[in-house]
Design a protein around this motif. Sequence first.
Motif, mmCIF file in Angstrom:
data_model
loop_
_atom_site.group_PDB
_atom_site.id
_atom_site.type_symbol
_atom_site.label_atom_id
_atom_site.label_comp_id
_atom_site.label_asym_id
_atom_site.label_seq_id
_atom_site.Cartn_x
_atom_site.Cartn_y
_atom_site.Cartn_z
ATOM 1 N N THR A 199 -7.868 4.402 -1.058
ATOM 2 C CA THR A 199 -7.647 5.496 -2.016
ATOM 3 C C THR A 199 -6.916 6.698 -1.422
ATOM 4 N N THR A 200 -6.852 6.826 -0.111
ATOM 5 C CA THR A 200 -6.241 8.003 0.510
ATOM 6 C C THR A 200 -5.381 7.583 1.695
ATOM 7 N N ILE A 201 -4.204 8.171 1.782
ATOM 8 C CA ILE A 201 -3.288 7.870 2.876
ATOM 9 C C ILE A 201 -2.829 9.180 3.513
ATOM 10 N N PHE A 202 -2.571 9.146 4.799
ATOM 11 C CA PHE A 202 -2.001 10.300 5.493
ATOM 12 C C PHE A 202 -1.282 9.790 6.729
ATOM 13 N N ARG A 203 -0.603 10.676 7.424
ATOM 14 C CA ARG A 203 0.107 10.268 8.621
ATOM 15 C C ARG A 203 -0.105 11.281 9.738
ATOM 16 N N ILE A 204 0.091 10.810 10.964
ATOM 17 C CA ILE A 204 0.080 11.674 12.143
ATOM 18 C C ILE A 204 1.417 11.498 12.837
ATOM 19 N N ARG A 205 2.113 12.619 13.077
ATOM 20 C CA ARG A 205 3.404 12.589 13.755
ATOM 21 C C ARG A 205 3.289 13.275 15.106
ATOM 22 N N GLN A 206 4.140 12.884 16.021
ATOM 23 C CA GLN A 206 4.201 13.564 17.300
ATOM 24 C C GLN A 206 5.608 14.123 17.503
ATOM 25 N N ASN A 207 5.698 15.182 18.282
ATOM 26 C CA ASN A 207 6.981 15.853 18.453
ATOM 27 C C ASN A 207 7.945 15.012 19.287
ATOM 28 N N LEU A 263 11.768 5.936 -9.693
ATOM 29 C CA LEU A 263 11.633 4.856 -8.716
ATOM 30 C C LEU A 263 12.207 5.262 -7.362
ATOM 31 N N LEU A 264 13.333 5.977 -7.391
ATOM 32 C CA LEU A 264 13.920 6.451 -6.140
ATOM 33 C C LEU A 264 12.986 7.431 -5.440
ATOM 34 N N MET A 265 12.395 8.356 -6.207
ATOM 35 C CA MET A 265 11.457 9.313 -5.629
ATOM 36 C C MET A 265 10.247 8.605 -5.029
ATOM 37 N N ALA A 266 9.734 7.593 -5.746
ATOM 38 C CA ALA A 266 8.597 6.836 -5.223
ATOM 39 C C ALA A 266 8.971 6.143 -3.921
ATOM 40 N N GLY A 267 10.206 5.626 -3.851
ATOM 41 C CA GLY A 267 10.663 4.994 -2.618
ATOM 42 C C GLY A 267 10.760 5.975 -1.472
ATOM 43 N N VAL A 268 11.213 7.192 -1.761
ATOM 44 C CA VAL A 268 11.315 8.219 -0.712
ATOM 45 C C VAL A 268 9.935 8.604 -0.202
ATOM 46 N N VAL A 269 8.986 8.810 -1.134
ATOM 47 C CA VAL A 269 7.631 9.183 -0.729
ATOM 48 C C VAL A 269 6.990 8.052 0.071
ATOM 49 N N ALA A 270 7.154 6.813 -0.405
ATOM 50 C CA ALA A 270 6.595 5.671 0.319
ATOM 51 C C ALA A 270 7.233 5.532 1.694
ATOM 52 N N GLY A 271 8.536 5.811 1.775
ATOM 53 C CA GLY A 271 9.221 5.702 3.056
ATOM 54 C C GLY A 271 8.712 6.681 4.088
ATOM 55 N N ALA A 272 8.123 7.792 3.639
ATOM 56 C CA ALA A 272 7.587 8.783 4.576
ATOM 57 C C ALA A 272 6.413 8.233 5.367
ATOM 58 N N TYR A 273 5.811 7.136 4.885
ATOM 59 C CA TYR A 273 4.668 6.540 5.583
ATOM 60 C C TYR A 273 5.054 5.337 6.437
ATOM 61 N N THR A 274 6.350 5.051 6.549
ATOM 62 C CA THR A 274 6.800 3.918 7.356
ATOM 63 C C THR A 274 6.477 4.164 8.821
ATOM 64 N N PRO A 275 5.809 3.233 9.485
ATOM 65 C CA PRO A 275 5.474 3.449 10.904
ATOM 66 C C PRO A 275 6.717 3.445 11.786
ATOM 67 N N ASP A 329 0.836 -1.207 0.000
ATOM 68 C CA ASP A 329 0.000 0.000 0.000
ATOM 69 C C ASP A 329 0.864 1.247 0.000
ATOM 70 N N ARG A 330 1.918 1.242 0.822
ATOM 71 C CA ARG A 330 2.809 2.405 0.877
ATOM 72 C C ARG A 330 3.532 2.599 -0.442
ATOM 73 N N ALA A 331 3.942 1.486 -1.087
ATOM 74 C CA ALA A 331 4.611 1.583 -2.389
ATOM 75 C C ALA A 331 3.658 2.144 -3.446
ATOM 76 N N ARG A 332 2.424 1.681 -3.444
ATOM 77 C CA ARG A 332 1.433 2.160 -4.430
ATOM 78 C C ARG A 332 1.146 3.646 -4.231
ATOM 79 N N MET A 333 0.932 4.060 -2.983
ATOM 80 C CA MET A 333 0.648 5.467 -2.726
ATOM 81 C C MET A 333 1.886 6.331 -2.928
ATOM 82 N N GLY A 334 3.083 5.749 -2.745
ATOM 83 C CA GLY A 334 4.304 6.483 -3.066
ATOM 84 C C GLY A 334 4.372 6.811 -4.544
#
Length: 214
Positions: free
Chosen positions: A106-114, A81-93, A16-21
Motif C-alpha cells: 500500500t505504500t512506496i518510497f525511495r532512498i537516494r544517495q548523493n 498515462l505519460l504522467m503515470a509513467g514518469v511517476v513510476a519511473g521515479a521508483y526505478t532502482p 507495483d511501480r506502475a500501480r503506485m505511479g
Amino acid sequence: MRFPELTGTRAPRLRDRARMGAWGVAWLFAAVFRKPSLGGLVIAVILWLLVPAALVVEAAWLLQHPGAWWLAPAVAIGWVLLMAGVVAGAYTPTRRQRSYLTDDGTTIFRIRQNRPKRGGESTAPTFTVDNFCRSMRAPKGGALKLIESLHPQIEAAVDQADADVHITAAHPPLAAEYKRIDPLLEDAGKAFPRGTKLYRPRKSQRDSDAPTLT
C-alpha cells in the motif's frame, strides 16, 4: 555505500511501480482540491490544463483541421498515462537509489544517495528519503507510522555509513511529527512547492559538535 535492508518492506516489481505511479498521479490531481499552496496550484494548472490544451492545439495545427478538438479526450488519456509513467519511473532502482514497498503493497518510497563531486574529493554520504506514495487501501496516517516503525533500522544504517539525511514534510504538523520520531532532525528551509525541509547531521558531525568535559 550500501542501501539498508528494511524489515517489513520489499523491492517493488514493475507492476507495483506502475500501480503506485497511477496512484501518484491521482494524488497529484486530488491535491488541487485539498488546500494546495500557490506553488502547487501553479504546477497543477500547468500539468492539468496548459499542457493538455497546448497538445490539442498542436495536434489541430498538424492535422490542419480547426475542428480537431475531438482529440481532447485521447490527448488527456495519453497525458495521464505519460504522467503515470514518469511517476513510476521515479521508483526505478539504480546504483544511486533504491525503492521500498511495504509488505501489504500500500505504500512506496525511495532512498537516494548523493553523487560524488567530479574532479575532487567525494562528498560525504547523504541519504534522501522521499517520494512517499500510498494507495487508497493504506490506513490513514500509514506513511507516518511506517516512518516511525522503520526509523530504528534507518537510523542504524545511516550512522554506520556516517551519512546525513534529508527528508521533506508536506506541512508543519507533519514536520513536528518527524521531529518527535527523530529529535536530531533540524529545519533546513522551505521546500517547493510546499512543505519544510528537514536535515539530520551525520554522526561524525554530531560527535565533533558535542561538548567535551575538561
